[in-house]
Every structure is written in structure tokens, then in C-alpha cells.
Design a protein around this motif. Sequence first.
Motif, PDB file in Angstrom:
ATOM      1  N   GLU A  11     -18.492 -14.581  21.987  1.00  0.00           N
ATOM      2  CA  GLU A  11     -18.952 -14.437  20.602  1.00  0.00           C
ATOM      3  C   GLU A  11     -18.180 -13.334  19.855  1.00  0.00           C
ATOM      4  OE1 GLU A  11     -23.227 -14.194  18.453  1.00  0.00           O
ATOM      5  OE2 GLU A  11     -23.295 -14.353  20.637  1.00  0.00           O
ATOM      6  N   TYR A  12     -17.916 -12.226  20.562  1.00  0.00           N
ATOM      7  CA  TYR A  12     -17.165 -11.113  19.957  1.00  0.00           C
ATOM      8  C   TYR A  12     -15.802 -11.605  19.472  1.00  0.00           C
ATOM      9  CZ  TYR A  12     -14.138  -6.954  19.882  1.00  0.00           C
ATOM     10  OH  TYR A  12     -13.226  -5.994  19.524  1.00  0.00           O
ATOM     11  N   LYS A  13     -15.082 -12.283  20.355  1.00  0.00           N
ATOM     12  CA  LYS A  13     -13.713 -12.709  19.998  1.00  0.00           C
ATOM     13  C   LYS A  13     -13.724 -13.849  18.986  1.00  0.00           C
ATOM     14  CE  LYS A  13     -11.752 -10.712  24.020  1.00  0.00           C
ATOM     15  NZ  LYS A  13     -10.718 -10.622  24.997  1.00  0.00           N
ATOM     16  N   GLN A  14     -14.747 -14.696  19.072  1.00  0.00           N
ATOM     17  CA  GLN A  14     -14.809 -15.794  18.102  1.00  0.00           C
ATOM     18  C   GLN A  14     -15.004 -15.222  16.689  1.00  0.00           C
ATOM     19  OE1 GLN A  14     -14.274 -19.151  18.957  1.00  0.00           O
ATOM     20  NE2 GLN A  14     -13.938 -19.118  16.733  1.00  0.00           N
ATOM     21  N   GLN A  15     -15.802 -14.152  16.582  1.00  0.00           N
ATOM     22  CA  GLN A  15     -16.005 -13.530  15.263  1.00  0.00           C
ATOM     23  C   GLN A  15     -14.692 -12.973  14.716  1.00  0.00           C
ATOM     24  OE1 GLN A  15     -18.985 -10.489  15.129  1.00  0.00           O
ATOM     25  NE2 GLN A  15     -20.674 -11.926  15.340  1.00  0.00           N
ATOM     26  N   ILE A  16     -13.900 -12.372  15.614  1.00  0.00           N
ATOM     27  CA  ILE A  16     -12.606 -11.808  15.173  1.00  0.00           C
ATOM     28  C   ILE A  16     -11.682 -12.953  14.738  1.00  0.00           C
ATOM     29  CG2 ILE A  16     -10.569 -10.487  15.879  1.00  0.00           C
ATOM     30  CD1 ILE A  16     -12.354  -9.188  18.058  1.00  0.00           C
ATOM     31  N   ALA A  17     -11.640 -13.994  15.566  1.00  0.00           N
ATOM     32  CA  ALA A  17     -10.766 -15.133  15.252  1.00  0.00           C
ATOM     33  C   ALA A  17     -11.156 -15.731  13.898  1.00  0.00           C
ATOM     34  CB  ALA A  17     -10.859 -16.174  16.357  1.00  0.00           C
ATOM     35  N   ASP A  18     -12.460 -15.869  13.659  1.00  0.00           N
ATOM     36  CA  ASP A  18     -12.918 -16.458  12.393  1.00  0.00           C
ATOM     37  C   ASP A  18     -12.581 -15.544  11.216  1.00  0.00           C
ATOM     38  OD1 ASP A  18     -13.937 -18.525  13.862  1.00  0.00           O
ATOM     39  OD2 ASP A  18     -16.022 -17.834  13.797  1.00  0.00           O
ATOM     40  N   LEU A  19     -12.787 -14.222  11.416  1.00  0.00           N
ATOM     41  CA  LEU A  19     -12.483 -13.262  10.345  1.00  0.00           C
ATOM     42  C   LEU A  19     -11.019 -13.401   9.926  1.00  0.00           C
ATOM     43  CD1 LEU A  19     -13.263 -10.524   8.793  1.00  0.00           C
ATOM     44  CD2 LEU A  19     -12.209  -9.369  10.731  1.00  0.00           C
ATOM     45  N   TYR A  20     -10.123 -13.406  10.913  1.00  0.00           N
ATOM     46  CA  TYR A  20      -8.699 -13.458  10.573  1.00  0.00           C
ATOM     47  C   TYR A  20      -8.266 -14.849  10.119  1.00  0.00           C
ATOM     48  CZ  TYR A  20      -7.981  -8.632  11.597  1.00  0.00           C
ATOM     49  OH  TYR A  20      -8.037  -7.268  11.525  1.00  0.00           O
ATOM     50  N   SER A  21      -8.921 -15.897  10.601  1.00  0.00           N
ATOM     51  CA  SER A  21      -8.549 -17.235  10.113  1.00  0.00           C
ATOM     52  C   SER A  21      -8.873 -17.336   8.621  1.00  0.00           C
ATOM     53  CB  SER A  21      -9.253 -18.321  10.924  1.00  0.00           C
ATOM     54  OG  SER A  21      -8.639 -18.398  12.200  1.00  0.00           O
ATOM     55  N   CYS A  22      -9.965 -16.683   8.198  1.00  0.00           N
ATOM     56  CA  CYS A  22     -10.305 -16.662   6.759  1.00  0.00           C
ATOM     57  C   CYS A  22      -9.266 -15.850   5.980  1.00  0.00           C
ATOM     58  CB  CYS A  22     -11.666 -16.037   6.521  1.00  0.00           C
ATOM     59  SG  CYS A  22     -13.012 -17.064   7.012  1.00  0.00           S
ATOM     60  N   ARG A  23      -8.752 -14.789   6.625  1.00  0.00           N
ATOM     61  CA  ARG A  23      -7.823 -13.901   5.915  1.00  0.00           C
ATOM     62  C   ARG A  23      -6.385 -14.411   5.936  1.00  0.00           C
ATOM     63  NH1 ARG A  23      -9.189  -7.777   7.874  1.00  0.00           N
ATOM     64  NH2 ARG A  23     -11.262  -7.643   6.964  1.00  0.00           N
ATOM     65  N   GLY A  24      -6.121 -15.413   6.777  1.00  0.00           N
ATOM     66  CA  GLY A  24      -4.738 -15.838   7.040  1.00  0.00           C
ATOM     67  C   GLY A  24      -3.888 -16.016   5.792  1.00  0.00           C
ATOM     68  N   GLN A  25      -4.463 -16.736   4.800  1.00  0.00           N
ATOM     69  CA  GLN A  25      -3.638 -17.085   3.632  1.00  0.00           C
ATOM     70  C   GLN A  25      -3.293 -15.895   2.751  1.00  0.00           C
ATOM     71  OE1 GLN A  25      -4.708 -20.491   1.492  1.00  0.00           O
ATOM     72  NE2 GLN A  25      -4.477 -21.810   3.275  1.00  0.00           N
ATOM     73  N   THR A  26      -4.113 -14.838   2.802  1.00  0.00           N
ATOM     74  CA  THR A  26      -3.864 -13.695   1.920  1.00  0.00           C
ATOM     75  C   THR A  26      -3.377 -12.465   2.691  1.00  0.00           C
ATOM     76  OG1 THR A  26      -6.198 -13.114   2.148  1.00  0.00           O
ATOM     77  CG2 THR A  26      -5.593 -14.357   0.183  1.00  0.00           C
ATOM     78  N   TYR A  27      -3.298 -12.571   4.010  1.00  0.00           N
ATOM     79  CA  TYR A  27      -3.019 -11.407   4.845  1.00  0.00           C
ATOM     80  C   TYR A  27      -1.701 -10.722   4.487  1.00  0.00           C
ATOM     81  CZ  TYR A  27      -2.404  -8.531   9.008  1.00  0.00           C
ATOM     82  OH  TYR A  27      -2.202  -7.469   9.853  1.00  0.00           O
ATOM     83  N   ASP A  28      -0.700 -11.519   4.105  1.00  0.00           N
ATOM     84  CA  ASP A  28       0.634 -10.941   3.861  1.00  0.00           C
ATOM     85  C   ASP A  28       0.752 -10.252   2.495  1.00  0.00           C
ATOM     86  OD1 ASP A  28       1.206 -11.910   6.303  1.00  0.00           O
ATOM     87  OD2 ASP A  28       2.911 -13.139   5.709  1.00  0.00           O
TER      88      ASP A  28
END
Length: 278
Positions: free
Chosen positions: A9-26
Amino acid sequence: MNQQLDLNEYKQQIADLYSCRGQTYDQGDWHPRIAHRLVEHAQISQGQHVLDIATGTGMVAIEAAQLIGFAGRVVGVDISTGMLEQAKRKIEALGLNNIELVLADAEKLNFPAHSFDVILCSSALIWMADVSAALCHWHQLLKPGGLIGFHAFADTAFVGGVTMQKVAQKYGVSLAFSKPTGTIEKCHDLLKTAGFEAIEIKSEQDGSYISLQQAKQMWSGGSHPAPGQFPHPMKQLSSGQLEKLEAEFEAELAVLVTQEGIWNDITTFYTFGRKPID
Ligand SMILES: C[S@@+](CC[C@H](N)C(=O)[O-])C[C@H]1O[C@@H](n2cnc3c(N)ncnc32)[C@H](O)[C@@H]1O
């Protein structure tokens, strides 16, 4: 990136957080600057095999791939499909064919021992559930004499986080954030304990003045995963306590305002070590 990873659950939350941020991360220059400095300090050379841990949108992997040439190889691993999709898009646009992206948990990699000359980890070490164990794992993947490099923030970095730590403490809540890697000594000890030698840490002063409003927006109230802590320690507070805590957080920030704004320290440690040759 259609594969699936079996994450807790811990890692899934991180993965989801960054998947949401992917398009704007750069967007913005901050992440690219840190990634660039890490690669620059690593002095990567032609033909090397490089592992980019938690590659995200591939900033380190792409720069490394441009330095190693056709004879070299970069592998970028990450748990976030959204971040890896951005990395793939950028790699294809640049026509680079010496990078492989792998959807994988950096704490459980399947590469053979002694696979890499260089292992880099930019802006991600504190997300590991067990930082010490992760460094030992990566030590095994390095060739003898190989270089590890990670970047970490000082425990004074990010005024929002530091202020949140301070006020949460009053409610018996301990937030780790950058503490596990928050000093030069801690970074040094982490590498030494994992078996690295020739440790070098370059501390660079970074940061900027931000407005009170920007600082207030750093309040997360436990809605984001907390690095290295699950469940988020603030989840133990009631909504009433969280409201009070947020008000105290804002009051603490208001005290920090100067004519230039609030200083948001981002002191950064670029930490390197070598795997002994025998
Ligand atoms: C702040 S981003 C850094 C991305 C990139 N290294 C950079 O410098 O821009 C943190 C990344 O760590 C990844 N991450 C966190 N825990 C991970 C793990 N256990 N294994 C692989 N990737 C992980 C996240 O998915 C995210 O892409």
C-alpha cells in the motif's frame, strides 16, 4: 507501460502520486537542475553501464545515455507507470536507443550481481521503505570499483516540511521527511554501513525566497504519502486536531516572513561512494 507491479500500500500510494504528476513533473527548473548536478558530479564516461534508480521522467537516464555513447547502456527503473511513460516519450523524441526502462521496485531488483559501473538515485532515496537495505542491495548490483551517487536534502530544507515537523511534534507526531539523510554525517554513515568507501559529499546551498501564500500551500495535512513512513503519522490525528495544527502551521510561517519573503532552504548533498575492488 502496460505491465503491473505487485506493490504494497505504501509503494502503491507513491506510484499513484507520481503517475498523477508525470505530465507536469518536468515543469520548472528545480528537478532538472538537481538531476543534472548529480550526473555532472558522477563524471560518467563512454561505454559505462549505468543504473538510474527511480528514474521518473528519465532526467538522469537521458543525460547519462548521452554521455556513455553507443557502447554504454542505461537502465532506468521506477514504480510509476505515469512517470515512465513520460520518460519513454522523451527518449523516443531524442532517438536514444541505449536506454532501457523497467517498471520495477528499486528495493527488489532482479539484475545479476556486478551488473553496473555506476548507480545513481536522484530525488528519491528517502522514498525507499528501508534506505539502508536499499543501499546494500544496490551495492551488490555494482561492479567492484563501481560508483554509487545519490542526492539528499538537508534536514533544514523545505520550510513547509520543517514547520510541519515542528508543529506536529507538539501533537506527539514525528515526521521523518529528510531526517534519515538530513546531515553530511548521516549520508556518510549510510554509505559506509552499506560497504562503500572513498565517500565524498558535496554540499550545495540552494533555495529561494517564497511568498507566505506559497509556503502555506506546502501544507499537506497527511494527504500525500510520507517518505519512509506508513501509514502517514498524521493519520492518527482527528480532523479537529488537524485543523488546529494547520492554523499553528500558518502562524509559524507568518513569523518567518521578511521583506524578501520566506527563505525556503534547499541545501542539497550530492553523496558518492565506491564499492571496494576486493
Ligand atoms: C521525485 S521523483 C525523482 C525522479 C527522478 N529521479 C528525478 O530526479 O527527477 C521520485 C521518483 O521515485 C520513484 N520511486 C519511489 N519509490 C520507488 C521504488 N521503491 N522503486 C522505484 N521507484 C521509486 C517515484 O515513482 C518517482 O518517480
